[in-house]
Design an enzyme around this catalytic site. Sequence first.
Site, PDB file in Angstrom:
ATOM      1  N   CYS A   1      -6.529  -0.168   6.830  1.00  0.00           N
ATOM      2  CA  CYS A   1      -6.075   0.365   5.299  1.00  0.00           C
ATOM      3  C   CYS A   1      -7.096   1.442   4.838  1.00  0.00           C
ATOM      4  O   CYS A   1      -8.443   1.086   4.876  1.00  0.00           O
ATOM      5  CB  CYS A   1      -5.870  -0.663   4.452  1.00  0.00           C
ATOM      6  SG  CYS A   1      -5.634   0.117   2.756  1.00  0.00           S
TER       7      CYS A   1
ATOM      8  N   ASP B   1       0.381   3.748   1.761  1.00  0.00           N
ATOM      9  CA  ASP B   1       0.424   4.434   3.040  1.00  0.00           C
ATOM     10  C   ASP B   1       1.717   4.598   3.665  1.00  0.00           C
ATOM     11  O   ASP B   1       2.442   3.575   3.495  1.00  0.00           O
ATOM     12  CB  ASP B   1      -0.360   3.374   4.130  1.00  0.00           C
ATOM     13  CG  ASP B   1      -0.817   4.109   5.215  1.00  0.00           C
ATOM     14  OD1 ASP B   1       0.076   4.584   5.763  1.00  0.00           O
ATOM     15  OD2 ASP B   1      -1.982   4.256   5.509  1.00  0.00           O
TER      16      ASP B   1
ATOM     17  N   HIS C   1      -2.013  -3.588   5.053  1.00  0.00           N
ATOM     18  CA  HIS C   1      -2.010  -3.439   6.620  1.00  0.00           C
ATOM     19  C   HIS C   1      -3.561  -3.267   7.087  1.00  0.00           C
ATOM     20  O   HIS C   1      -4.342  -2.552   6.630  1.00  0.00           O
ATOM     21  CB  HIS C   1      -1.310  -2.031   6.565  1.00  0.00           C
ATOM     22  CG  HIS C   1      -1.873  -1.006   5.886  1.00  0.00           C
ATOM     23  ND1 HIS C   1      -2.332   0.313   6.517  1.00  0.00           N
ATOM     24  CD2 HIS C   1      -1.903  -0.400   4.662  1.00  0.00           C
ATOM     25  CE1 HIS C   1      -2.959   0.976   5.813  1.00  0.00           C
ATOM     26  NE2 HIS C   1      -2.356   0.697   4.628  1.00  0.00           N
TER      27      HIS C   1
ATOM     28  N   CYS D   1       0.730  -1.118   0.109  1.00  0.00           N
ATOM     29  CA  CYS D   1       0.038   0.084  -0.059  1.00  0.00           C
ATOM     30  C   CYS D   1       0.922   1.370   0.017  1.00  0.00           C
ATOM     31  O   CYS D   1       2.211   1.315   0.559  1.00  0.00           O
ATOM     32  CB  CYS D   1      -0.918   0.040   1.275  1.00  0.00           C
ATOM     33  SG  CYS D   1      -2.093   1.204   1.054  1.00  0.00           S
TER      34      CYS D   1
ATOM     35  N   ARG E   1       2.834   5.072   6.319  1.00  0.00           N
ATOM     36  CA  ARG E   1       3.322   4.387   7.659  1.00  0.00           C
ATOM     37  C   ARG E   1       3.693   3.058   7.512  1.00  0.00           C
ATOM     38  O   ARG E   1       3.978   2.158   8.249  1.00  0.00           O
ATOM     39  CB  ARG E   1       2.082   4.479   8.597  1.00  0.00           C
ATOM     40  CG  ARG E   1       1.639   5.743   8.762  1.00  0.00           C
ATOM     41  CD  ARG E   1       0.133   5.716   9.671  1.00  0.00           C
ATOM     42  NE  ARG E   1      -0.711   5.196   8.663  1.00  0.00           N
ATOM     43  CZ  ARG E   1      -1.972   5.088   8.943  1.00  0.00           C
ATOM     44  NH1 ARG E   1      -2.516   5.205  10.263  1.00  0.00           N
ATOM     45  NH2 ARG E   1      -2.813   4.622   7.986  1.00  0.00           N
TER      46      ARG E   1
HETATM   47 CO    CO Z   1      -3.575   1.209   2.907  1.00  0.00          CO
END
Ligand code: CO
Length: 211
Positions: A101, A44, A98, A42, A46
Amino acid sequence: MKPYEVLLHDNKHWAARKKAEDPAFFERLLHVQSPEFLWIGCSDSRVPPDQITQTEPGEIFIHRNVANLVVNTDVNLMSVVDYAVNHLKIKHVVVCGHYGCGGVKAAMSNRDFNQVLNMWLRNIKDIYRIHRKELEAIPDEEQKVNRMVELNVKEQVFNLAKTAMIQRAWSVDQRPDLHGWVYDLHDGLIKPIVEMKAGADLDDLYEFEGL
Ligand code: CO
């Protein structure tokens, strides 16, 4: 310093530190790239693949998009898979989602995110429909999202296995193994969800003959 200048400043420090620790570091990576892993994760911020797996430059070939999807009409992703499988000869593909998400959550809502994001998230809604019975039996909203994250990773691993590209590599070269993992933002740990070894069984419908 402006925020982006901090990045450039820190980059100088990182490069100097790497060189001090290992004078041949950059020289060694200059001429060869032979990672063993392709990571589809992803976007993302993090979930940085190299940090959470403690890998160094040169070890993982990386593709990231919203909610770590494997869409077979996505020329960007398919080019990455093609290059990784057929040229870099990678041995493992990891699809890593994750918990919590945002992309998965968004797809589970009825909100209109406007054209482009709606198009992308539609792929996730289709997965929800396939697993509707299991998902709707989960009363807790957060748990439902997290189960959906796991199912999404599973389906994306299947999506890889459905491609002629992966099936050809399996039959010709007995690689790559496919792994579906989920990263937990709460404790930084990765949970393996699904594994398909090269040559694994697949619904007949998706098997290509004469590869
Ligand atoms: Co995500």
